[in-house]
Scaffold this motif. Sequence first.
Motif, PDB file in Angstrom:
ATOM      1  N   SER A  99       0.835  -1.209   0.000  1.00  0.00           N
ATOM      2  CA  SER A  99       0.000   0.000   0.000  1.00  0.00           C
ATOM      3  C   SER A  99       0.868   1.256   0.000  1.00  0.00           C
ATOM      4  O   SER A  99       1.750   1.402   0.861  1.00  0.00           O
ATOM      5  CB  SER A  99      -0.910   0.019   1.230  1.00  0.00           C
ATOM      6  OG  SER A  99      -1.616   1.244   1.331  1.00  0.00           O
ATOM      7  N   THR A 100       0.612   2.151  -0.929  1.00  0.00           N
ATOM      8  CA  THR A 100       1.362   3.414  -0.993  1.00  0.00           C
ATOM      9  C   THR A 100       1.017   4.330   0.176  1.00  0.00           C
ATOM     10  O   THR A 100       1.768   5.264   0.459  1.00  0.00           O
ATOM     11  CB  THR A 100       1.061   4.152  -2.301  1.00  0.00           C
ATOM     12  OG1 THR A 100      -0.357   4.390  -2.400  1.00  0.00           O
ATOM     13  CG2 THR A 100       1.515   3.327  -3.503  1.00  0.00           C
ATOM     14  N   ARG A 101      -0.116   4.077   0.848  1.00  0.00           N
ATOM     15  CA  ARG A 101      -0.505   4.909   1.984  1.00  0.00           C
ATOM     16  C   ARG A 101       0.533   4.850   3.105  1.00  0.00           C
ATOM     17  O   ARG A 101       0.670   5.806   3.876  1.00  0.00           O
ATOM     18  CB  ARG A 101      -1.873   4.460   2.529  1.00  0.00           C
ATOM     19  CG  ARG A 101      -3.055   4.802   1.640  1.00  0.00           C
ATOM     20  CD  ARG A 101      -3.293   6.308   1.582  1.00  0.00           C
ATOM     21  NE  ARG A 101      -3.544   6.859   2.891  1.00  0.00           N
ATOM     22  CZ  ARG A 101      -4.757   6.918   3.454  1.00  0.00           C
ATOM     23  NH1 ARG A 101      -5.809   6.429   2.805  1.00  0.00           N
ATOM     24  NH2 ARG A 101      -4.907   7.459   4.645  1.00  0.00           N
ATOM     25  N   VAL A 102       1.233   3.743   3.199  1.00  0.00           N
ATOM     26  CA  VAL A 102       2.252   3.621   4.244  1.00  0.00           C
ATOM     27  C   VAL A 102       3.298   4.720   4.077  1.00  0.00           C
ATOM     28  O   VAL A 102       3.761   5.312   5.056  1.00  0.00           O
ATOM     29  CB  VAL A 102       2.916   2.232   4.201  1.00  0.00           C
ATOM     30  CG1 VAL A 102       4.058   2.143   5.210  1.00  0.00           C
ATOM     31  CG2 VAL A 102       1.884   1.142   4.459  1.00  0.00           C
ATOM     32  N   VAL A 103       3.654   5.007   2.823  1.00  0.00           N
ATOM     33  CA  VAL A 103       4.651   6.044   2.553  1.00  0.00           C
ATOM     34  C   VAL A 103       4.060   7.428   2.768  1.00  0.00           C
ATOM     35  O   VAL A 103       4.624   8.264   3.486  1.00  0.00           O
ATOM     36  CB  VAL A 103       5.201   5.920   1.124  1.00  0.00           C
ATOM     37  CG1 VAL A 103       6.192   7.050   0.835  1.00  0.00           C
ATOM     38  CG2 VAL A 103       5.874   4.574   0.929  1.00  0.00           C
ATOM     39  N   THR A 104       2.936   7.695   2.153  1.00  0.00           N
ATOM     40  CA  THR A 104       2.350   9.040   2.220  1.00  0.00           C
ATOM     41  C   THR A 104       1.940   9.432   3.637  1.00  0.00           C
ATOM     42  O   THR A 104       1.994  10.608   4.001  1.00  0.00           O
ATOM     43  CB  THR A 104       1.140   9.150   1.284  1.00  0.00           C
ATOM     44  OG1 THR A 104       0.179   8.136   1.630  1.00  0.00           O
ATOM     45  CG2 THR A 104       1.555   8.971  -0.167  1.00  0.00           C
TER      46      THR A 104
END
Length: 294
Positions: A99-104
Amino acid sequence: MSTEQSPAPETSVPTCYRHPGRESYVRCTRCDRYICPECMRDAAVGHQCVECVADGNRGARGAAPRTALGARGPVSAMPVVTYSLIGLCIAVYLAELASTRVVTDFMMLGRWVQPDGEVIGVAGGQWYRLVTTMFLHERGGSLGFTHILFNMWALYAVGPALEQVLGRWRYLALYLLSGLGGSVLLYLVDPSGAAVGASGAIFGLFGAYFVIGRRLGAPAGPIVFLLVINLVITFSVKGISWEGHVGGLVVGALIALAYAYAPAAQRRLFHLGMPVVTLVALAALVTAKTLALT
């Protein structure tokens, strides 16, 4: 039977504790006594004397042995903190791939204004980003998989030696505060900037390895070469946060100076006080910058 000889006449030149006639400037990393080449035994950082090596092999009972910097001897030879940090970074990287949300949601972000006017990032009260970013790594971009690969290799290469000579809590404090120092410098210099990576913490370990190695008489050439190469890459490759690297390097070196050169009688005070003072100073800088931005 002891192999020690009678004390040598008082002199300003340090000599081996077992061979008083031999000049020496290298200390044992455990007992801090001067040792000549014949008495040196390789250790993770620097060298140990034959007696400390023998004590370690026997697993001597009684009071736990201490390193030259005052840390208790490790409970086991396994660098638990280093391996835990590597495992945590890898686990977070796998979460990033899912999940890219982990980064953002957890990357270092100083100040960013959303279309609806909401301020997010450190300036918006998300101070946790200063710390969580050091466990994240680039998924793609110019570095890609090599970002986490190099950082984990560097942590594996220098971490165990530092963990052994510093002890677990000193080593963990050094790592976390170095990473925090990199985030804080980025926030001060470029508050709109964003970054991820353990590089600030890794550079802090590089700086500490150099300082402690010099204190213990270890060769400085390899770590200086590694530092120079990485600083060249830092300032020549586009997209790398030099603030994170330099901030981590400076903080790591300063903490290591307190660890390595604290007076023996006040060692505990310095070893406890320096991380606390560093944390308070970094928090004050972040607070001042946030007030200036709001």
